[in-house]
Design an enzyme around this catalytic site. Structure first.
Site, PDB file in Angstrom:
ATOM      1  N   GLY A  77     -20.248   0.337   7.805  1.00 29.02           N
ATOM      2  CA  GLY A  77     -19.820   1.453   8.681  1.00 29.02           C
ATOM      3  C   GLY A  77     -19.585   1.588  10.002  1.00 29.02           C
ATOM      4  O   GLY A  77     -19.857   0.815  10.834  1.00 29.02           O
ATOM      5  N   ASP A 118     -11.974  -5.434   6.499  1.00 34.92           N
ATOM      6  CA  ASP A 118     -10.783  -6.495   6.989  1.00 34.92           C
ATOM      7  C   ASP A 118     -10.981  -6.726   7.680  1.00 34.92           C
ATOM      8  O   ASP A 118     -10.300  -8.156   8.326  1.00 34.92           O
ATOM      9  CB  ASP A 118      -9.354  -6.128   6.221  1.00 34.92           C
ATOM     10  CG  ASP A 118      -9.573  -6.284   4.118  1.00 34.92           C
ATOM     11  OD1 ASP A 118     -10.517  -6.691   3.998  1.00 34.92           O
ATOM     12  OD2 ASP A 118      -8.805  -4.958   3.534  1.00 34.92           O
ATOM     13  N   ALA A 147      -4.179 -10.174   2.605  1.00 36.43           N
ATOM     14  CA  ALA A 147      -3.695 -10.159   3.519  1.00 36.43           C
ATOM     15  C   ALA A 147      -3.519  -9.439   4.910  1.00 36.43           C
ATOM     16  O   ALA A 147      -3.195  -9.693   5.993  1.00 36.43           O
ATOM     17  CB  ALA A 147      -2.257  -9.212   3.244  1.00 36.43           C
ATOM     18  N   GLY A 204     -23.069  -0.322  12.016  1.00 40.41           N
ATOM     19  CA  GLY A 204     -22.994  -1.426  12.475  1.00 40.41           C
ATOM     20  C   GLY A 204     -23.298  -3.006  11.368  1.00 40.41           C
ATOM     21  O   GLY A 204     -22.646  -2.094   9.667  1.00 40.41           O
ATOM     22  N   ASP A 239       0.508  -0.736  -0.179  1.00 40.92           N
ATOM     23  CA  ASP A 239      -0.042   0.104  -0.152  1.00 40.92           C
ATOM     24  C   ASP A 239       0.530   1.101  -0.560  1.00 40.92           C
ATOM     25  O   ASP A 239       1.887   1.008   0.999  1.00 40.92           O
ATOM     26  CB  ASP A 239      -0.519   0.048   1.109  1.00 40.92           C
ATOM     27  CG  ASP A 239      -1.876  -0.698   1.195  1.00 40.92           C
ATOM     28  OD1 ASP A 239      -2.153  -1.928   0.226  1.00 40.92           O
ATOM     29  OD2 ASP A 239      -2.526  -1.275   2.020  1.00 40.92           O
ATOM     30  N   GLU A 254      -9.619 -10.546  -5.044  1.00 48.62           N
ATOM     31  CA  GLU A 254      -8.029  -9.572  -5.316  1.00 48.62           C
ATOM     32  C   GLU A 254      -7.593 -10.816  -6.187  1.00 48.62           C
ATOM     33  O   GLU A 254      -6.239 -10.597  -6.744  1.00 48.62           O
ATOM     34  CB  GLU A 254      -7.492  -8.396  -4.616  1.00 48.62           C
ATOM     35  CG  GLU A 254      -8.650  -7.039  -4.252  1.00 48.62           C
ATOM     36  CD  GLU A 254      -8.079  -6.441  -3.635  1.00 48.62           C
ATOM     37  OE1 GLU A 254      -8.017  -5.138  -3.256  1.00 48.62           O
ATOM     38  OE2 GLU A 254      -6.857  -7.058  -2.582  1.00 48.62           O
ATOM     39  N   SER A 297      -3.597  -0.319  12.039  1.00 53.47           N
ATOM     40  CA  SER A 297      -3.765   0.024  13.281  1.00 53.47           C
ATOM     41  C   SER A 297      -4.300  -1.039  13.418  1.00 53.47           C
ATOM     42  O   SER A 297      -5.257  -0.852  14.493  1.00 53.47           O
ATOM     43  CB  SER A 297      -5.140   1.523  12.277  1.00 53.47           C
ATOM     44  OG  SER A 297      -6.198  -0.222  11.144  1.00 53.47           O
ATOM     45  N   LYS A 307      -6.209  -7.217   0.637  1.00 57.49           N
ATOM     46  CA  LYS A 307      -7.331  -7.478   1.013  1.00 57.49           C
ATOM     47  C   LYS A 307      -7.197  -8.933   1.807  1.00 57.49           C
ATOM     48  O   LYS A 307      -7.654  -9.046   3.316  1.00 57.49           O
ATOM     49  CB  LYS A 307      -9.255  -7.563   0.909  1.00 57.49           C
ATOM     50  CG  LYS A 307      -8.941  -6.546  -0.283  1.00 57.49           C
ATOM     51  CD  LYS A 307     -10.511  -6.265  -0.715  1.00 57.49           C
ATOM     52  CE  LYS A 307     -11.008  -4.308  -1.392  1.00 57.49           C
ATOM     53  NZ  LYS A 307     -10.263  -3.642  -0.431  1.00 57.49           N
ATOM     54  N   SER A 315      -9.527   0.217  14.874  1.00 57.01           N
ATOM     55  CA  SER A 315      -8.707  -0.042  14.189  1.00 57.01           C
ATOM     56  C   SER A 315      -8.893   1.052  13.338  1.00 57.01           C
ATOM     57  O   SER A 315      -7.952   2.167  12.416  1.00 57.01           O
ATOM     58  CB  SER A 315      -8.732  -1.029  12.645  1.00 57.01           C
ATOM     59  OG  SER A 315      -9.917  -0.435  11.947  1.00 57.01           O
TER      60      SER A 315
HETATM   61  O1  RIB Z   1      -9.291  -3.303   1.568  1.00 57.99           O
HETATM   62  C1  RIB Z   1      -7.744  -2.290   1.966  1.00 57.99           C
HETATM   63  C2  RIB Z   1      -7.108  -2.450   1.070  1.00 57.99           C
HETATM   64  O2  RIB Z   1      -7.278  -2.687  -0.294  1.00 57.99           O
HETATM   65  C3  RIB Z   1      -5.485  -2.048   0.923  1.00 57.99           C
HETATM   66  O3  RIB Z   1      -4.766  -2.982   2.081  1.00 57.99           O
HETATM   67  C4  RIB Z   1      -5.648  -2.306  -0.367  1.00 57.99           C
HETATM   68  O4  RIB Z   1      -4.288  -3.396  -0.051  1.00 57.99           O
HETATM   69  C5  RIB Z   1      -6.173  -2.836  -0.844  1.00 57.99           C
HETATM   70  O5  RIB Z   1      -6.478  -4.237  -1.307  1.00 57.99           O
END
Ligand code: RIB
Length: 302
Positions: free
Chosen positions: A222, A252, A41, A225, A12, A139, A291, A39, A282
């Site tokens: 968000g 995530d 990771a 809730g 990122d 992704e 975070s 997402k 977070s």
């Molecule tokens: O959900 C947030 C993530 O979306 C970020 O870390 C970015 O890498 C994207 O994949």
């Protein structure tokens, strides 16, 4: 119970700004950092930080970013046996802009994530078969997502699919075997073609997914809730009011915490409540994985 996360790795590149540049304009940012993301990771790291035993199946770059991401997973005590680095391919990269109110905009270059083919997934089948939950997002190639769901069915492992980033062409029939389907309200709207501005609209859109065969739909909303819907029941879980500085990766963190809690307790509502608190915490801090609280720090507030 071990958790398998089959998903993306990104580096990122994050800029914090009070105002977006207009077309043709150059602006200096307020703050900047690079950090591990993606997402898949993020969800793996959140679950691991809360104490889960996590197997991560992912493709990283054969480059400096890839090396940094692998080291990051090793530091988090994640099982990296199937974090693979195909030769000559670059790491996925996400360009992220965070505005003053903590909202983010993200552009991704998938890089090595596109190399996580069904054949590569197959290499990890034995290790995945030893897990009690599989977590997926969108992704990585869609065929790999469908193959991982089939793998879950073949080995009787529940699957949680987070359909993010949303794609209108997701084959709902193919994902009906998932135990949990966890979109946010925007993803729900893209998937159903229905408005999801109000909670009533969200319930109507989610009902369509249930009618098409999905079992447990959990919609993250968000600061509003989250909602859990099945054919028989609808439950709402509020979230704590906090001052958001960076909402990147909050969804995530919710999924990582939900998965860790559900895999220990089997209690969906309790897992949603804990995940809501974890995600709210977070967003009060900058960064994505940075975070996410550790189990020790979080349980102090738990
Ligand atoms: O959900 C947030 C993530 O979306 C970020 O870390 C970015 O890498 C994207 O994949």
């Amino acid at each position: 119970m071990k958790i398998a996360v089959v998903g993306s790795t990104m580096m990122d590149i994050v800029s914090y700004t009070d105002k977006l540049p207009a077309a043709g304009e150059t602006r200096a940012v307020r703050d900047f950092h690079t950090a591990g993301g993606g997402k898949g990771a993020n969800q793996a790291v959140a679950a691991a930080r809360l104490g889960a035993d996590v197997l991560f199946v992912s493709c990283i770059g054969d480059d400096m970013f890839g090396d940094q991401c692998r080291m990051n997973y090793e530091r988090e005590a994640i099982d990296t046996r199937y974090v693979m680095a195909p030769k000559g391919v670059s790491n996925g990269v996400a360009t992220i802009i965070v505005e003053e109110d903590g909202q983010n905009r993200i552009l991704i270059n998938k890089g090595a994530n596109d190399a996580l083919t069904p054949a590569k997934l197959k290499e990890a089948e034995q290790a995945i078969a030893a897990c009690g939950l599989i977590i997926l997002q969108l992704e990585i190639p869609i065929e790999t997502v469908y193959a991982a769901i089939d793998m879950g069915v073949a080995h009787q492992i529940p699957v949680l699919l987070n359909p993010a980033p949303a794609r209108a062409d997701l084959d709902i029939e193919k994902v009906c075997a998932c135990e949990f389907f966890v979109p946010n309200e925007t993803e729900l709207s893209i998937l159903t073609g229905k408005p999801t501005t109000t909670v009533e609209e969200i319930k109507t859109a989610a009902a369509e997914l249930l009618a098409r065969g999905l079992k447990n739909v959990i919609v993250t909303m968000g600061a509003r809730g989250s909602l859990w819907l099945t054919k028989e029941r609808t439950e709402f879980v509020p979230t704590a009011k906090v001052r958001a500085v960076d909402s990147t990766g909050a969804g995530d963190s919710y999924i990582g915490c939900f998965a860790e809690t559900w895999s220990r307790t089997g209690d969906i509502l309790a897992s949603m409540r804990r995940a809501s608190r974890y995600a709210a915490d977070s967003v009060t801090k900058p960064g994505t994985q940075d975070s996410y609280a550790t189990k020790k720090a979080f349980e102090g507030n738990d």
